[in-house]
Design a protein around this motif. Structure first.
Motif, PDB file in Angstrom:
ATOM      1  N   GLY A  51      18.691  14.072-108.509  1.00 32.75           N
ATOM      2  CA  GLY A  51      18.327  15.015-107.454  1.00 32.75           C
ATOM      3  C   GLY A  51      17.081  14.588-106.713  1.00 32.75           C
ATOM      4  N   PHE A  52      16.057  14.210-107.462  1.00 34.13           N
ATOM      5  CA  PHE A  52      14.830  13.730-106.823  1.00 34.13           C
ATOM      6  C   PHE A  52      15.075  12.405-106.106  1.00 34.13           C
ATOM      7  CE2 PHE A  52      12.571  16.515-109.945  1.00 34.13           C
ATOM      8  CZ  PHE A  52      11.900  17.281-109.008  1.00 34.13           C
ATOM      9  N   GLY A  53      15.973  11.580-106.674  1.00 33.56           N
ATOM     10  CA  GLY A  53      16.309  10.327-106.015  1.00 33.56           C
ATOM     11  C   GLY A  53      16.924  10.561-104.644  1.00 33.56           C
ATOM     12  N   ILE A  54      17.796  11.563-104.544  1.00 28.52           N
ATOM     13  CA  ILE A  54      18.408  11.886-103.253  1.00 28.52           C
ATOM     14  C   ILE A  54      17.356  12.367-102.262  1.00 28.52           C
ATOM     15  CG2 ILE A  54      19.979  13.495-102.081  1.00 28.52           C
ATOM     16  CD1 ILE A  54      21.710  13.415-104.637  1.00 28.52           C
ATOM     17  N   ILE A  55      16.453  13.235-102.741  1.00 21.58           N
ATOM     18  CA  ILE A  55      15.405  13.742-101.845  1.00 21.58           C
ATOM     19  C   ILE A  55      14.505  12.602-101.379  1.00 21.58           C
ATOM     20  CG2 ILE A  55      13.396  15.249-101.672  1.00 21.58           C
ATOM     21  CD1 ILE A  55      14.783  17.204-103.523  1.00 21.58           C
ATOM     22  N   PHE A  56      14.134  11.713-102.304  1.00 23.77           N
ATOM     23  CA  PHE A  56      13.293  10.576-101.906  1.00 23.77           C
ATOM     24  C   PHE A  56      14.050   9.659-100.937  1.00 23.77           C
ATOM     25  CE2 PHE A  56      10.531  11.374-105.710  1.00 23.77           C
ATOM     26  CZ  PHE A  56       9.335  11.414-105.029  1.00 23.77           C
ATOM     27  N   TYR A  57      15.360   9.560-101.100  1.00 21.78           N
ATOM     28  CA  TYR A  57      16.154   8.762-100.160  1.00 21.78           C
ATOM     29  C   TYR A  57      15.992   9.307 -98.746  1.00 21.78           C
ATOM     30  CZ  TYR A  57      20.268   7.406 -97.444  1.00 21.78           C
ATOM     31  OH  TYR A  57      21.102   6.978 -96.447  1.00 21.78           O
ATOM     32  N   TYR A  58      16.108  10.618 -98.601  1.00 29.43           N
ATOM     33  CA  TYR A  58      15.934  11.230 -97.277  1.00 29.43           C
ATOM     34  C   TYR A  58      14.488  11.143 -96.802  1.00 29.43           C
ATOM     35  CZ  TYR A  58      20.658  13.135 -97.161  1.00 29.43           C
ATOM     36  OH  TYR A  58      22.020  13.265 -97.107  1.00 29.43           O
ATOM     37  N   ILE A  59      13.557  11.262 -97.738  1.00 23.51           N
ATOM     38  CA  ILE A  59      12.138  11.163 -97.374  1.00 23.51           C
ATOM     39  C   ILE A  59      11.830   9.786 -96.783  1.00 23.51           C
ATOM     40  CG2 ILE A  59       9.809  10.959 -98.348  1.00 23.51           C
ATOM     41  CD1 ILE A  59      10.484  13.286-100.201  1.00 23.51           C
ATOM     42  N   PHE A  60      12.296   8.729 -97.451  1.00 24.73           N
ATOM     43  CA  PHE A  60      11.935   7.376 -97.047  1.00 24.73           C
ATOM     44  C   PHE A  60      12.852   6.802 -95.965  1.00 24.73           C
ATOM     45  CE2 PHE A  60      10.085   7.323-101.461  1.00 24.73           C
ATOM     46  CZ  PHE A  60       8.768   7.245-101.047  1.00 24.73           C
ATOM     47  N   SER A  61      13.971   7.475 -95.700  1.00 26.33           N
ATOM     48  CA  SER A  61      14.897   6.930 -94.706  1.00 26.33           C
ATOM     49  C   SER A  61      14.424   7.152 -93.273  1.00 26.33           C
ATOM     50  CB  SER A  61      16.289   7.555 -94.891  1.00 26.33           C
ATOM     51  OG  SER A  61      16.253   8.949 -94.673  1.00 26.33           O
ATOM     52  N   ASP A  62      13.552   8.111 -93.073  1.00 29.09           N
ATOM     53  CA  ASP A  62      13.081   8.379 -91.710  1.00 29.09           C
ATOM     54  C   ASP A  62      11.651   8.907 -91.760  1.00 29.09           C
ATOM     55  OD1 ASP A  62      13.037   8.638 -88.981  1.00 29.09           O
ATOM     56  OD2 ASP A  62      14.053  10.581 -88.954  1.00 29.09           O
ATOM     57  N   MET A  63      10.733   8.026 -92.178  1.00 25.30           N
ATOM     58  CA  MET A  63       9.336   8.438 -92.341  1.00 25.30           C
ATOM     59  C   MET A  63       8.678   8.686 -90.985  1.00 25.30           C
ATOM     60  SD  MET A  63       8.587   8.504 -95.623  1.00 25.30           S
ATOM     61  CE  MET A  63       6.823   8.242 -95.792  1.00 25.30           C
ATOM     62  N   ALA A  64       7.982   9.805 -90.899  1.00 22.87           N
ATOM     63  CA  ALA A  64       7.212  10.110 -89.693  1.00 22.87           C
ATOM     64  C   ALA A  64       5.931   9.279 -89.712  1.00 22.87           C
ATOM     65  CB  ALA A  64       6.889  11.595 -89.649  1.00 22.87           C
ATOM     66  N   PRO A  65       5.241   9.145 -88.586  1.00 23.81           N
ATOM     67  CA  PRO A  65       3.963   8.428 -88.574  1.00 23.81           C
ATOM     68  C   PRO A  65       2.968   9.076 -89.530  1.00 23.81           C
ATOM     69  CG  PRO A  65       4.739   8.815 -86.344  1.00 23.81           C
ATOM     70  CD  PRO A  65       5.637   9.605 -87.243  1.00 23.81           C
ATOM     71  N   PHE A  66       2.170   8.238 -90.186  1.00 21.55           N
ATOM     72  CA  PHE A  66       1.178   8.751 -91.133  1.00 21.55           C
ATOM     73  C   PHE A  66       0.200   9.704 -90.453  1.00 21.55           C
ATOM     74  CE2 PHE A  66      -2.717   8.511 -93.692  1.00 21.55           C
ATOM     75  CZ  PHE A  66      -2.204   8.763 -94.960  1.00 21.55           C
ATOM     76  N   SER A  67      -0.020   9.481 -89.179  1.00 18.74           N
ATOM     77  CA  SER A  67      -0.957  10.340 -88.431  1.00 18.74           C
ATOM     78  C   SER A  67      -0.464  11.776 -88.326  1.00 18.74           C
ATOM     79  CB  SER A  67      -1.182   9.768 -87.027  1.00 18.74           C
ATOM     80  OG  SER A  67       0.049   9.670 -86.325  1.00 18.74           O
ATOM     81  N   GLY A  68       0.806  11.995 -88.647  1.00 18.89           N
ATOM     82  CA  GLY A  68       1.335  13.353 -88.580  1.00 18.89           C
ATOM     83  C   GLY A  68       0.848  14.242 -89.704  1.00 18.89           C
ATOM     84  N   MET A  69       0.211  13.633 -90.703  1.00 19.01           N
ATOM     85  CA  MET A  69      -0.337  14.415 -91.815  1.00 19.01           C
ATOM     86  C   MET A  69      -1.784  14.775 -91.536  1.00 19.01           C
ATOM     87  SD  MET A  69       1.072  13.116 -95.484  1.00 19.01           S
ATOM     88  CE  MET A  69       0.204  11.562 -95.456  1.00 19.01           C
ATOM     89  N   ALA A  70      -2.160  15.989 -91.868  1.00 14.55           N
ATOM     90  CA  ALA A  70      -3.554  16.418 -91.733  1.00 14.55           C
ATOM     91  C   ALA A  70      -4.298  16.049 -93.003  1.00 14.55           C
ATOM     92  CB  ALA A  70      -3.619  17.920 -91.490  1.00 14.55           C
ATOM     93  N   ALA A  71      -5.406  15.333 -92.855  1.00 16.63           N
ATOM     94  CA  ALA A  71      -6.212  14.990 -94.025  1.00 16.63           C
ATOM     95  C   ALA A  71      -6.848  16.230 -94.624  1.00 16.63           C
ATOM     96  CB  ALA A  71      -7.279  13.970 -93.643  1.00 16.63           C
ATOM     97  N   ILE A  72      -7.331  17.130 -93.760  1.00 19.53           N
ATOM     98  CA  ILE A  72      -7.944  18.379 -94.195  1.00 19.53           C
ATOM     99  C   ILE A  72      -7.419  19.491 -93.303  1.00 19.53           C
ATOM    100  CG2 ILE A  72     -10.102  19.663 -94.519  1.00 19.53           C
ATOM    101  CD1 ILE A  72     -11.514  17.004 -94.931  1.00 19.53           C
ATOM    102  N   GLN A  73      -6.942  20.577 -93.897  1.00 19.13           N
ATOM    103  CA  GLN A  73      -6.388  21.675 -93.126  1.00 19.13           C
ATOM    104  C   GLN A  73      -7.406  22.795 -92.936  1.00 19.13           C
ATOM    105  OE1 GLN A  73      -4.153  22.522 -91.247  1.00 19.13           O
ATOM    106  NE2 GLN A  73      -2.164  21.605 -91.715  1.00 19.13           N
TER     107      GLN A  73
END
Length: 454
Positions: A189-211
């Protein structure tokens, strides 16, 4: 009872367990119990804190949770040793601790016993009800796409027979093979989720370092309570073949929790990276609905929670049956009555979920209070009581550590109450008064509340 001096008496040598669990079985049970639905909300939790504080705080919270359980188990062992009995329940340990601790706490002994038992029953039975809702919504997502749309209550009703059957398994050792299967399927199950996670990664800049600091309580509450299952942890240790292997510094419990913490961080970090601000309350919602793999993932997690249901239900059954019912039943009828009681508890969890499919709003508040007391505040208080006569070490280091655990517990109770009230107000003040379920979506507009249920 024995003629040995208290210091020579080892409760573990006198403990008799009908169906002892091996170290590996205990490891699997702890991983399965702690690694519940909370991890699916971990990416959203990281989004609410920002990935930098989220990583550091997840590690700190994990350490505090581990420490609180170790001092709880150590305190129960020490009190059993002093009283020369093989085993103490959590509630009985609190009574003895209050008697032997600071004088100001001695008048609270019976209140503490009642508090522990009530909170154990309410919290773990509440988890069973939430699991019924979660399973139904996972299967509903699958059924609505591949079959036809039905009310989630229909799927909840369909859970009754399988949950009753698995609830009839009378001990944790017998659950180990099912837990092993569930953990293996979770890998896929986690393998499938990681497959979708890594198949279309957004730019790293899309993550907020501090919210925004306003969102941090949502991270704190979700992360702290995702790690905690105090009643089951105590039950697993009590049913082990070699309980000393469980509570030592690098023992089974610590190893299991390290696996959970590391998986939580990796899953949350990459999940947030992949979906950024579009991350849903549970990451399964981000998976496509028209793909076979995502459908398989939903079924896997539904099956996994089916196995978790009796694990959580073991605690209220154990508390109610052994404390209040078993002594009132003739010995030759105890097995049959216990099976009937287990069936009733399973059916009740389904009926409560059907009657109140949105009860997670209330249970998020109840769970926050119960877990704060059972998992942090009371273990800290017990440690203070146990060490009251023997001393707290150089510069009272043990007293300071226990007070820190109590403080974090009080903070968790305050944060959990705040988050739950925010969820309640926002949910019921929306224009259409639509109540969100455990597995339903969240509003991801920039200034909206990010709500999810633990």
């Amino acid at each position: 009872m024995t003629d040995k001096a208290p210091n020579d008496y080892d409760p573990y040598e006198h403990r008799e367990v009908a169906h002892p669990i091996s170290d590996f079985g205990a490891f699997l049970n702890i991983v399965k119990a702690v690694l519940g639905t909370g991890i699916l909300a971990a990416p959203m939790a990281f989004r609410n804190a920002g990935y930098l504080p989220a990583i550091g705080c997840t590690i700190i919270i994990g350490i505090i949770i581990i420490h609180s359980k170790l001092i709880l188990l150590s305190g129960m062992y020490e009190l059993a040793k002093r009283k020369q009995v093989p085993l103490l329940t959590y509630a009985d340990a609190m009574i003895i601790g209050a008697i032997e601790g600071p004088p100001a706490l001695r008048c609270t002994q019976y209140f503490m016993k009642g508090l522990v038992n009530v909170m154990l029953v309410v919290n773990h039975f509440g988890c069973c009800c939430v699991y019924v809702v979660f399973i139904a919504n996972c299967v509903k997502d699958f059924g609505d796409y591949y079959w036809e749309e039905h009310d989630s209550r229909i799927y909840m009703a369909m859970e009754t027979v399988p949950l009753c059957l698995i609830f009839l398994i009378p001990n944790l050792k017998a659950l180990v093979p099912l837990v092993l299967v569930a953990n293996v399927t979770l890998i896929f199950g986690f393998g499938i989720i990681f497959y979708y996670i890594f198949s279309d990664m957004a730019p790293f800049s899309g993550m907020a370092a501090i919210q925004d600091v306003y969102l941090f309580p949502f991270f704190f509450g979700a992360t702290m309570f995702a790690f905690d299952a105090p009643g089951l942890i105590v039950s697993v240790e009590a049913n082990m073949k070699s309980p000393l292997h469980f509570r030592r510094v690098c023992g089974v419990f610590v190893q299991a929790m390290l696996v959970v913490v590391l998986l939580q961080i990796c899953f949350a970090f990459f999940g947030y990276w992949s979906y950024g601000e579009n991350i849903a309350s549970t990451i399964l919602q981000n998976l496509p609905y028209n793909a076979v793999l995502s459908a398989i993932a939903r079924i896997i997690f539904a099956f996994s929670i089916v196995i978790s249901h009796p694990l959580q239900g073991y605690v209220p059954v154990d508390v109610i049956w052994n404390n209040w019912l078993k002594a009132k039943v003739a010995e030759n009828k105890q097995f049959g009555i216990e099976m009937i009681f287990r069936t009733v508890v399973a059916i009740l969890s389904v009926l409560v979920a059907i009657a109140c499919p949105n009860l997670t709003i209330i249970l998020s508040l109840v769970g926050a209070l119960c877990l704060s007391f059972l998992g942090l505040i009371l273990p800290g208080v017990l440690d203070i009581c146990v060490k009251y006569e023997t001393g707290y070490g150089p510069i009272k280091i043990y007293l300071l550590l226990s007070m820190l655990v109590v403080f974090v517990g009080l903070l968790g109770a305050a944060v959990g109450t705040y988050v739950s009230i925010q969820e309640w107000v926002f949910t019921y003040t929306r224009p259409n008064h639509t109540v969100r379920g455990f597995y339903e979506g969240v509003l991801n507009e920039k200034h909206s509340h990010d709500l999810y249920y633990l």
